[in-house]
Design a protein around this motif. Structure first.
Motif, mmCIF file in Angstrom:
data_model
loop_
_atom_site.group_PDB
_atom_site.id
_atom_site.type_symbol
_atom_site.label_atom_id
_atom_site.label_comp_id
_atom_site.label_asym_id
_atom_site.label_seq_id
_atom_site.Cartn_x
_atom_site.Cartn_y
_atom_site.Cartn_z
ATOM 1 N N ASP A 169 2.411 -24.181 26.638
ATOM 2 C CA ASP A 169 3.100 -22.893 26.700
ATOM 3 C C ASP A 169 2.999 -22.244 25.326
ATOM 4 O OD1 ASP A 169 3.947 -23.066 29.356
ATOM 5 O OD2 ASP A 169 5.720 -24.218 28.802
ATOM 6 N N VAL A 170 2.662 -20.966 25.305
ATOM 7 C CA VAL A 170 2.523 -20.235 24.050
ATOM 8 C C VAL A 170 3.392 -18.989 24.130
ATOM 9 C CG1 VAL A 170 0.919 -18.971 22.567
ATOM 10 C CG2 VAL A 170 0.171 -21.064 23.711
ATOM 11 N N ALA A 171 4.208 -18.784 23.099
ATOM 12 C CA ALA A 171 5.027 -17.576 23.007
ATOM 13 C C ALA A 171 4.651 -16.848 21.722
ATOM 14 C CB ALA A 171 6.515 -17.928 23.008
ATOM 15 N N LEU A 172 4.262 -15.600 21.833
ATOM 16 C CA LEU A 172 3.852 -14.844 20.657
ATOM 17 C C LEU A 172 4.979 -14.726 19.644
ATOM 18 C CD1 LEU A 172 1.738 -12.010 22.332
ATOM 19 C CD2 LEU A 172 0.933 -14.120 21.239
ATOM 20 N N ARG A 173 6.210 -14.759 20.102
ATOM 21 C CA ARG A 173 7.331 -14.652 19.171
ATOM 22 C C ARG A 173 7.454 -15.880 18.266
ATOM 23 N NH1 ARG A 173 9.838 -15.220 24.149
ATOM 24 N NH2 ARG A 173 10.788 -17.244 24.488
ATOM 25 N N ASN A 174 6.766 -16.977 18.650
ATOM 26 C CA ASN A 174 6.803 -18.187 17.825
ATOM 27 C C ASN A 174 5.746 -18.196 16.729
ATOM 28 O OD1 ASN A 174 8.902 -19.111 19.399
ATOM 29 N ND2 ASN A 174 7.586 -20.326 20.718
ATOM 30 N N ALA A 175 4.880 -17.191 16.715
ATOM 31 C CA ALA A 175 3.870 -17.098 15.655
ATOM 32 C C ALA A 175 4.593 -16.692 14.377
ATOM 33 C CB ALA A 175 2.815 -16.069 16.022
ATOM 34 N N THR A 176 4.496 -17.535 13.354
ATOM 35 C CA THR A 176 5.265 -17.273 12.138
ATOM 36 C C THR A 176 4.410 -17.069 10.898
ATOM 37 O OG1 THR A 176 5.459 -19.646 11.745
ATOM 38 C CG2 THR A 176 7.249 -18.580 12.966
ATOM 39 N N ASN A 177 3.115 -17.353 10.986
ATOM 40 C CA ASN A 177 2.301 -17.288 9.781
ATOM 41 C C ASN A 177 1.044 -16.459 10.010
ATOM 42 O OD1 ASN A 177 1.366 -17.716 7.227
ATOM 43 N ND2 ASN A 177 0.737 -19.827 7.579
ATOM 44 N N PRO A 178 1.064 -15.178 9.925
ATOM 45 C CA PRO A 178 2.212 -14.296 9.707
ATOM 46 C C PRO A 178 2.888 -13.950 11.037
ATOM 47 C CG PRO A 178 0.203 -13.000 9.740
ATOM 48 C CD PRO A 178 -0.200 -14.451 9.935
ATOM 49 N N PRO A 179 4.113 -13.429 10.996
ATOM 50 C CA PRO A 179 4.757 -12.980 12.240
ATOM 51 C C PRO A 179 3.922 -11.867 12.889
ATOM 52 C CG PRO A 179 6.327 -13.017 10.422
ATOM 53 C CD PRO A 179 4.965 -13.254 9.833
ATOM 54 N N LEU A 180 3.844 -11.887 14.199
ATOM 55 C CA LEU A 180 3.014 -10.904 14.908
ATOM 56 C C LEU A 180 3.815 -9.663 15.265
ATOM 57 C CD1 LEU A 180 1.074 -13.271 17.317
ATOM 58 C CD2 LEU A 180 0.206 -12.144 15.271
ATOM 59 N N GLN A 181 3.122 -8.541 15.229
ATOM 60 C CA GLN A 181 3.698 -7.274 15.662
ATOM 61 C C GLN A 181 3.138 -6.957 17.044
ATOM 62 O OE1 GLN A 181 6.075 -5.807 13.805
ATOM 63 N NE2 GLN A 181 5.789 -7.581 12.457
ATOM 64 N N LEU A 182 3.890 -6.235 17.829
ATOM 65 C CA LEU A 182 3.539 -5.937 19.217
ATOM 66 C C LEU A 182 2.147 -5.332 19.369
ATOM 67 C CD1 LEU A 182 4.380 -5.829 22.179
ATOM 68 C CD2 LEU A 182 5.431 -3.607 21.722
ATOM 69 N N HIS A 183 1.749 -4.457 18.485
ATOM 70 C CA HIS A 183 0.471 -3.753 18.630
ATOM 71 C C HIS A 183 -0.631 -4.337 17.744
ATOM 72 C CE1 HIS A 183 2.320 -0.843 21.233
ATOM 73 N NE2 HIS A 183 3.302 -0.692 20.358
ATOM 74 N N ASP A 184 -0.416 -5.494 17.158
ATOM 75 C CA ASP A 184 -1.409 -6.137 16.284
ATOM 76 C C ASP A 184 -2.360 -6.967 17.142
ATOM 77 O OD1 ASP A 184 -2.876 -7.384 14.321
ATOM 78 O OD2 ASP A 184 -1.205 -8.591 13.552
ATOM 79 N N MET A 185 -3.297 -6.296 17.789
ATOM 80 C CA MET A 185 -4.204 -6.976 18.714
ATOM 81 C C MET A 185 -5.089 -8.006 18.009
ATOM 82 S SD MET A 185 -3.424 -6.117 21.620
ATOM 83 C CE MET A 185 -2.022 -5.121 21.965
ATOM 84 N N LYS A 186 -5.546 -7.683 16.789
ATOM 85 C CA LYS A 186 -6.371 -8.649 16.060
ATOM 86 C C LYS A 186 -5.565 -9.895 15.710
ATOM 87 C CE LYS A 186 -9.779 -5.540 14.076
ATOM 88 N NZ LYS A 186 -10.379 -5.013 12.855
ATOM 89 N N GLY A 187 -4.334 -9.712 15.272
ATOM 90 C CA GLY A 187 -3.478 -10.848 14.933
ATOM 91 C C GLY A 187 -3.157 -11.686 16.158
ATOM 92 N N ILE A 188 -2.871 -11.038 17.267
ATOM 93 C CA ILE A 188 -2.582 -11.752 18.520
ATOM 94 C C ILE A 188 -3.817 -12.519 18.965
ATOM 95 C CG2 ILE A 188 -2.079 -11.429 20.980
ATOM 96 C CD1 ILE A 188 -0.263 -9.044 20.097
ATOM 97 N N ASN A 189 -4.982 -11.877 18.877
ATOM 98 C CA ASN A 189 -6.232 -12.541 19.257
ATOM 99 C C ASN A 189 -6.481 -13.776 18.386
ATOM 100 O OD1 ASN A 189 -8.622 -12.961 20.639
ATOM 101 N ND2 ASN A 189 -9.792 -11.635 19.279
ATOM 102 N N ARG A 190 -6.277 -13.645 17.070
ATOM 103 C CA ARG A 190 -6.457 -14.792 16.164
ATOM 104 C C ARG A 190 -5.506 -15.927 16.517
ATOM 105 N NH1 ARG A 190 -7.142 -10.800 12.159
ATOM 106 N NH2 ARG A 190 -4.924 -10.891 11.700
ATOM 107 N N PHE A 191 -4.235 -15.576 16.776
ATOM 108 C CA PHE A 191 -3.225 -16.583 17.118
ATOM 109 C C PHE A 191 -3.600 -17.323 18.402
ATOM 110 C CE2 PHE A 191 0.729 -17.593 19.477
ATOM 111 C CZ PHE A 191 1.247 -18.557 18.618
ATOM 112 N N GLN A 228 -4.791 -21.296 19.144
ATOM 113 C CA GLN A 228 -4.147 -22.175 20.133
ATOM 114 C C GLN A 228 -5.197 -22.853 21.012
ATOM 115 O OE1 GLN A 228 -0.666 -22.668 20.116
ATOM 116 N NE2 GLN A 228 -0.962 -21.481 18.255
ATOM 117 N N VAL A 229 -6.173 -22.079 21.483
ATOM 118 C CA VAL A 229 -7.229 -22.621 22.344
ATOM 119 C C VAL A 229 -8.082 -23.623 21.564
ATOM 120 C CG1 VAL A 229 -9.332 -22.032 23.623
ATOM 121 C CG2 VAL A 229 -7.280 -20.627 23.884
ATOM 122 N N GLU A 230 -8.436 -23.285 20.327
ATOM 123 C CA GLU A 230 -9.246 -24.199 19.521
ATOM 124 C C GLU A 230 -8.527 -25.520 19.255
ATOM 125 O OE1 GLU A 230 -10.274 -21.738 16.171
ATOM 126 O OE2 GLU A 230 -11.959 -20.832 17.242
#
Length: 93
Positions: free
Chosen positions: A39-61, A65-67
């Motif tokens: 289970d993955v929750a974007l709100r648990n990304a802390t390094n750095p914290p993710l912003q709702l519209h940060d598609m590149k950051g969300i993609n990296r996070f 997880q998959v890797e």
């Protein structure tokens, strides 16, 4: 669809019949393609914290997880394969 139940180890059984007594002996399958789930929750990304519209950051996070799951599956596969005789080993699928 995939479910968490599919992440469990797979087995076949040997049915041993002695007189009227029957016993099932589970034998784990070693060459089954590994399957992991997390289970993955974007709100648990802390390094750095993710912003709702940060598609590149969300993609990296999510890519990280998959890797991590792929690396874990490879380790588990290799551990199972190393327990086999060398001529019975298979490549990671």
């Amino acid at each position: 669809s995939l479910s968490e139940g599919e992440t469990k180890g797979k087995h076949v059984v040997i049915l041993r019949v002695t007189g009227r007594k029957m016993t099932l002996i589970p034998v784990p399958l070693i060459s089954v393609r590994p399957f992991l789930m997390r289970d993955v929750a974007l709100r648990n990304a802390t390094n750095p914290p993710l912003q709702l519209h940060d598609m590149k950051g969300i993609n990296r996070f999510l890519t990280l997880q998959v890797e991590e799951l792929i690396a874990q599956a490879q380790q588990e596969w290799q551990a199972k394969q190393s327990a086999l005789p060398e001529d019975a080993r298979e490549e990671f699928p």
